[in-house]
Design a protein around this motif. Structure first.
Motif, PDB file in Angstrom:
ATOM      1  N   MET A 375       0.851  -1.186   0.000  1.00 52.57           N
ATOM      2  CA  MET A 375       0.000   0.000   0.000  1.00 52.57           C
ATOM      3  C   MET A 375       0.887   1.235   0.000  1.00 52.57           C
ATOM      4  O   MET A 375       1.720   1.402   0.898  1.00 52.57           O
ATOM      5  N   VAL A 376       0.711   2.100  -0.999  1.00 47.69           N
ATOM      6  CA  VAL A 376       1.480   3.336  -1.098  1.00 47.69           C
ATOM      7  C   VAL A 376       0.514   4.502  -1.003  1.00 47.69           C
ATOM      8  O   VAL A 376      -0.412   4.624  -1.817  1.00 47.69           O
ATOM      9  N   VAL A 406       3.794   8.569   2.593  1.00 45.05           N
ATOM     10  CA  VAL A 406       4.545   9.763   2.224  1.00 45.05           C
ATOM     11  C   VAL A 406       3.775  10.998   2.693  1.00 45.05           C
ATOM     12  O   VAL A 406       2.578  11.137   2.409  1.00 45.05           O
ATOM     13  N   ALA A 407       4.446  11.894   3.414  1.00 51.50           N
ATOM     14  CA  ALA A 407       3.823  13.143   3.862  1.00 51.50           C
ATOM     15  C   ALA A 407       4.888  14.223   3.899  1.00 51.50           C
ATOM     16  O   ALA A 407       6.088  13.933   3.980  1.00 51.50           O
ATOM     17  N   SER A 408       4.454  15.468   3.852  1.00 47.58           N
ATOM     18  CA  SER A 408       5.415  16.576   3.837  1.00 47.58           C
ATOM     19  C   SER A 408       6.193  16.651   5.143  1.00 47.58           C
ATOM     20  O   SER A 408       7.390  16.969   5.150  1.00 47.58           O
ATOM     21  N   GLU A 409       5.529  16.372   6.249  1.00 47.09           N
ATOM     22  CA  GLU A 409       6.176  16.392   7.558  1.00 47.09           C
ATOM     23  C   GLU A 409       5.445  15.433   8.480  1.00 47.09           C
ATOM     24  O   GLU A 409       4.326  14.980   8.195  1.00 47.09           O
ATOM     25  N   ALA A 426       5.052  -0.448   8.397  1.00 51.56           N
ATOM     26  CA  ALA A 426       4.999   0.806   7.644  1.00 51.56           C
ATOM     27  C   ALA A 426       6.385   1.408   7.498  1.00 51.56           C
ATOM     28  O   ALA A 426       7.238   1.288   8.389  1.00 51.56           O
ATOM     29  N   ILE A 427       6.594   2.051   6.346  1.00 49.96           N
ATOM     30  CA  ILE A 427       7.814   2.803   6.069  1.00 49.96           C
ATOM     31  C   ILE A 427       7.387   4.227   5.755  1.00 49.96           C
ATOM     32  O   ILE A 427       6.603   4.461   4.829  1.00 49.96           O
ATOM     33  N   VAL A 428       7.885   5.190   6.541  1.00 49.45           N
ATOM     34  CA  VAL A 428       7.410   6.566   6.482  1.00 49.45           C
ATOM     35  C   VAL A 428       8.445   7.454   5.795  1.00 49.45           C
ATOM     36  O   VAL A 428       9.641   7.392   6.117  1.00 49.45           O
ATOM     37  N   PHE A 429       7.975   8.268   4.848  1.00 46.91           N
ATOM     38  CA  PHE A 429       8.818   9.266   4.187  1.00 46.91           C
ATOM     39  C   PHE A 429       8.326  10.651   4.590  1.00 46.91           C
ATOM     40  O   PHE A 429       7.267  11.101   4.158  1.00 46.91           O
ATOM     41  N   TRP A 441       7.318   0.280  12.575  1.00 53.02           N
ATOM     42  CA  TRP A 441       7.320   1.439  11.683  1.00 53.02           C
ATOM     43  C   TRP A 441       8.757   1.942  11.535  1.00 53.02           C
ATOM     44  O   TRP A 441       9.510   2.001  12.514  1.00 53.02           O
ATOM     45  N   THR A 442       9.115   2.338  10.327  1.00 53.60           N
ATOM     46  CA  THR A 442      10.474   2.789  10.031  1.00 53.60           C
ATOM     47  C   THR A 442      10.429   4.144   9.346  1.00 53.60           C
ATOM     48  O   THR A 442       9.606   4.359   8.439  1.00 53.60           O
TER      49      THR A 442
END
Length: 496
Positions: A375-376, A406-409, A426-429, A441-442
């Motif tokens: 899931m992206v 993916v989120a801005s902050e 989950a992998i957070v950008f 979560w990473t």
């Protein structure tokens, strides 16, 4: 959508009037103008009266769209009988939206129903489908494609055209052979496309969202059925055939059988900011509502002086089916300098306000079985995944899922607590590092995610069914990596 269709039909009518002045075999320009005037006045008046009685907002665009469609279906006329028949067809079409309805949602295409009634019963007018002529075929194709591209119905209408033209060609071959005449395949195909109303029927009538079922395979089934009946009209008792608009009405009935859906009222209970720029609305449903995790609803928010984008928008479900009768949606709110009239009206809605869901749609659903999933999500595009993961959690379903968020902050990570509670990996950008991440979560660092970065953090992407929800630009950036997945399903959005 109504305004886009209205502009396209108005342009087509203008082209037809110009062509009629050149002696190209079109109906007389005065007949076209007189018939449209009668249809527009009658339909608008009936719609206004019905919507006033039912306390519904009056949508002039909808009335004019129905009038323009009937203009191209019915025979234009200047006689009293002909104009009276056109007026009756318009009144019947308008009334059908309110009388032939299920839980507030009309079942049959109004223009098709009005034309069928006056034609079958010989009430002064008849469906001639004069729009199906070579001189208008290019204009119908170009304007119809613009509508289908915007409403994402190109593939559905293409299925209809392939079936209708194929069946029509077979019919011509059979009839010519029985008459002892030569058959030319190229001529038969050209006749089916340029000298029949298939292009208009598909682009401006079959594609109407309000009479289509919610799932893609169901929509293809309806398109194929209408194509068969339109391509080879079946005679009924020697009186009339199941061709053209009657074929569409039968397709409408199949769509209704698939869905049995209707409008559902939602009572707003509360609103809250889930991030500094995104709000969540919590409703309680009035009436029966069915949906699958990952699908979306269309929410009608009537308001004065709507802008060109109208009074309806689509929202993915945040809540899971197991949460009903509580229902939640979310939308981006706080970072837009010039919000649409719809967003302003939605922001002004207070607890206790009653809004209408006009339908649920979508194929953004997890496949059956336990195949691994990717899931992206970008920003508020995480909403369908919240619904899916919450439903899996409520049912005790175990599945190998990786969520790329993916989120801005970090502050813009919506529904983080709920997602962490589901146990999803989950992998957070984000630009800044989120605090107190769950053990599974990473933080991948950085807000930019491209195809190479996706393959780096999910090396087994080829073994997963991929789902991506976010802006079209992100989907395009990740396409090279996502094409390697077992399957790919996208949910693109561009804001309200």
């Amino acid at each position: 959508m109504y305004r886009l269709v209205l502009f396209a039909l108005a342009a087509l009518a203008a082209i037809a009037i110009v062509l009629s002045l050149t002696g190209s075999g079109m109906p007389n320009a005065v007949e076209i103008l007189a018939s449209f005037a009668v249809l527009a006045v009658v339909i608008s008046a009936v719609d206004a009266a019905a919507q006033r009685i039912l306390r519904l907002p009056w949508r002039l665009e909808s009335s004019l769209v129905t009038a323009l469609i009937l203009l191209f279906v019915l025979q234009p006329s200047l006689t009293v009988a002909g104009l009276a028949g056109n007026a009756l067809a318009g009144a019947v079409a308008s009334l059908s939206k309110y009388l032939i309805a299920w839980r507030g949602r009309h079942i049959l295409n109004p223009a098709a129903f009005g034309a069928a009634v006056v034609t079958i019963f010989g009430l002064g007018s008849f469906s001639s489908w004069w729009v199906g002529t070579p001189v208008l075929s290019v204009a119908v194709a170009v304007l119809g494609l613009a509508v289908l591209w915007r409403t994402e119905k190109v593939r559905i209408v293409l299925v209809f055209l392939l079936v209708a033209v194929g069946v029509s060609v077979v019919r011509q071959a059979v009839q010519l052979q029985a008459a002892g005449l030569a058959f030319e395949l190229a001529d038969a195909v050209l006749f089916s496309l340029a000298q029949s109303p298939f292009l208009f029927l598909g682009a401006f009538m079959l594609s109407e969202p309000l009479t289509l079922p919610p799932r893609r395979w169901q929509q293809f089934s309806v398109a194929a059925l209408v194509g068969i009946l339109a391509g080879w009209p079946i005679a009924i008792g020697g009186l009339f055939t199941l061709g053209q608009e009657r074929a569409l009405l039968i397709g409408n009935l199949l769509a209704f059988a698939f869905a049995l859906r209707g409008s559902v009222r939602l009572v707003l209970e509360k609103r809250r900011f889930v991030t500094p720029t995104a709000q969540e609305l919590t409703f309680r449903t009035r009436g029966r509502l069915r949906f699958l995790p990952g699908q979306y609803l269309e929410l009608d928010v009537p308001h004065r002086h709507p802008d060109a984008r109208g009074t309806r928008r689509e929202f993915s479900f945040v809540s899971a089916p197991a949460d009903l009768p509580t229902l939640r949606i979310a939308y981006k709110d706080g970072d837009q300098k010039h919000p649409s009239s719809y967003k302003r009206a939605l922001a002004a809605a207070q607890p206790g306000a009653v809004l209408a869901v006009t339908g649920t749609w979508g194929d953004f659903v997890l496949p059956r079985g336990g195949a691994p999933a990717l899931m992206v999500a970008a920003g508020i595009g995480v909403t369908p995944f919240v619904s899916q993961l919450r439903q899996m959690q409520s049912l005790g379903v175990q599945r190998d899922v990786v969520l790329i968020y993916v989120a801005s902050e970090a502050a813009e990570l919506a529904f983080r607590d709920e997602l962490e509670a589901t146990g999803v990996r989950a992998i957070v950008f984000t630009r800044d590092e989120p605090t107190s991440l769950a053990p599974n979560w990473t933080w991948a660092q950085g807000v930019r995610l491209d195809a190479a970065g996706l393959e780096r953090v999910v090396p087994d992407i080829a073994a997963r069914n991929a789902f991506i929800s976010g802006p079209p630009r992100l989907i395009a950036d990740l396409a090279p990596a996502l094409q390697k997945a077992r399957s790919l399903t996208t949910d693109a959005f561009a804001g309200y």
